[in-house]
Design an enzyme around this catalytic site. Sequence first.
Site: not given
Length: 960
Positions: A23, A42, A135
């Site tokens: 996302a 990233k 998460d």
Amino acid sequence: MKIPNIGNVMNKFEILGVVGEGAYGVVLKCRHKETHEIVAIKKFKDSEENEEVKETTLRELKMLRTLKQENIVELKEAFRRRGKLYLVFEYVEKNMLELLEEMPNGVPPEKVKSYIYQLIKAIHWCHKNDIVHRDIKPENLLISHNDVLKLCDFGFARNLSEGNNANYTEYVATRWYRSPELLLGAPYGKSVDMWSVGCILGELSDGQPLFPGESEIDQLFTIQKVLGPLPSEQMKLFYSNPRFHGLRFPAVNHPQSLERRYLGILNSVLLDLMKNLLKLDPADRYLTEQCLNHPTFQTQRLLDRSPSRSAKRKPYHVESSTLSNRNQAGKSTALQSHHRSNSKDIQNLSVGLPRADEGLPANESFLNGNLAGASLSPLHTKTYQASSQPGSTSKDLTNNNIPHLLSPKEAKSKTEFDFNIDPKPSEGPGTKYLKSNSRSQQNRHSFMESSQSKAGTLQPNEKQSRHSYIDTIPQSSRSPSYRTKAKSHGALSDSKSVSNLSEARAQIAEPSTSRYFPSSCLDLNSPTSPTPTRHSDTRTLLSPSGRNNRNEGTLDSRRTTTRHSKTMEELKLPEHMDSSHSHSLSAPHESFSYGLGYTSPFSSQQRPHRHSMYVTRDKVRAKGLDGSLSIGQGMAARANSLQLLSPQPGEQLPPEMTVARSSVKETSREGTSSFHTRQKSEGGVYHDPHSDDGTAPKENRHLYNDPVPRRVGSFYRVPSPRPDNSFHENNVSTRVSSLPSESSSGTNHSKRQPAFDPWKSPENISHSEQLKEKEKQGFFRSMKKKKKKSQTVPNSDSPDLLTLQKSIHSASTPSSRPKEWRPEKISDLQTQSQPLKSLRKLLHLSSASNHPASSDPRFQPLTAQQTKNSFSEIRIHPLSQASGGSSNIRQEPAPKGRPALQLPGQMDPGWHVSSVTRSATEGPSYSEQLGAKSGPNGHPYNRTNRSRMPNLNDLKETAL
């Protein structure tokens, strides 16, 4: 926390490909042009413009700078370019999602323990620094070539400095790994991460997700199907949460239980850890310190001592100057940094190798706590070093990754931990190893530093160390950190107190469930039959998707099927667990109440693929799905029961239902002993049923002889009479038309009721819903006509239903006929689902002139057939009655001998048409009827016909 704004930094890297997308951006695999080190970069999108993205990225950056540990992915550098933030990480070959795709039946037990131990160490370090990841899921767990696990993606991580039970954002953590308190919007703390560990432990063990809910409320239902009802406090939260306004709480009376689910898969010690990780009450849930000191990790703690030292360095590999003590480490960091893709561990200071050898003493320096301390100190802030120096320093640094705490604050905390450890470590001979030893040392017996670890570990650890290697656990989680954890645990545990009761309840129910509800354990499939083989075989065999895949002959095809089967499976699974339990027990209503058509009342019947949230996983997961769902771990079982109960998943569901039911019948009729045997062999057993195709007549007799209700579990398992070991495939027959055909062939016998579903499964699969409706209506009419015509016809109708019900209710019924019938049908249908239709039409024509007419709208033709061929059908039904033992009333009209005389194919045609129509239409209604029926064999079939479940009701009435 300044981030250099360098425009040409990316020019230093050569982009090799895209690792993944999320996302917030994309992850690129890159090679440093000078050092040739492989890294993962990233790249966040619109970091500057989007405040939410910016906040998330900066939070992750801050967390990663704080968390330096061997089992936490290493952040090498961060920079901005054109308003976008870039984080450079060490590159790790794959994640656990991909691992599970490669091993759809689960990972070997020793690797499971190794991965879970490393994961807990990583979480321990996070929790020690008051950070909750929130998460934790397979795709966020990276696994290197040498099996070193690294936790990544701290975008949802949260600092708990405000307090352990602060009420944070609810929508975190992937649903399948989300704890009840998160789902209910209750205050939560560190225990939410521990719940995720328990879910991953189960998934690693059998390849199947433990709680694959498709919505928040379905997730709650799925959890309760295994663990039992939630504590009363959480129930209140449910009703006070506006998200669940107007919804009935998804209560479950007969949970499957973890024991049954993982029977033959997990040993008692590992199962104990899982049960403590999956406590419904977060206050009772194990935290990292307790987990690290658990007896199941004795070996890991011992191995961790030496490797953990290397691991310590690894965390410091950033500077490998520490490792420079082992010059090789320092050099390898530079040289091997490019090889990171190959061996991140090595890169990490080339401690990777020692780390890879966690089991081994690891580096010589590490073996000596001194070296570890020295090497560690150079890598990280001296503050951290100093604190670790006290004796547990080296170990703490290596094992506890204390040196990883680059921030002074972290160094402080680390120091504090070290101090705590030090005093205790002083007890042990190698204070320097204290922290890492806290685990390893905790086992005084296990390693040189076991005494230290004992001293450095929490008291529980010490005790454990005395008894075993448990104390070694702290190795990577520093004993001080454990202690700190213990403190934090206390805070977390303050939050809830009801889970124990609920858990006790669940556990109590579980044992009985295992006996009475193997169907719910289908997966588990019946604690009675669970065997290690079942674990491996069942995974592939049991998952409905797996079966279908087998039929298709590909994992990929499986994947496609997986989606369908998944939907069905999910439907099946919850229902399977619930309904099967309810069927076998006296609480069929509950499963029905929720799952008439759904796996759970809240399931859309389209469960996400094994990892719907993960694109990659879904594809690969097809395999995993097979395994996972097929294992009867609950997914397949759930799907089966759902399918049986409802035709909701569209085309596929009805066939699946049929198949599952038929298999249930078959299983129950086959003979309890034979069923148990099959269940035990799970894969092989199912092969036997498949091989039994020719023995349908015998099995029919067995059905007569064995009216004892089969275990629901067995009933669910039996659906896989195929030699493929695709028991779940049959259950998931909807996924693959061949499966339904198998079922149909199996259902050629009157008991084979599911055969009809398979027949229509090709057609119904394409437009099963329409067919179902038509068939339901037609079948309903035919049933009424039959009733009017003669009891014989009604008898024929109800035998299928009754038989089915019997098989379901009598999970323990030792009637082997259903299985036998099923094998025959399976052989017929397996070969050709479409041809089977025509064949069946022919068969039906021979057995009942009307049968052929009902090829497409089987139910309608059945109606005609039933009315017209009341005699032939009745005969068949009596056979089925005798075999089922559930249709005693019907048995009057038809002698038991008839089943023996009738060919499985012949009996099935007339019998099947009605039964198929019923099973297809009854899928859902069947479950309802089961719920309504009072007994497996002597159910009162007084119910009036229901438009929704005309088959079952009609059958009941006809039986009456």
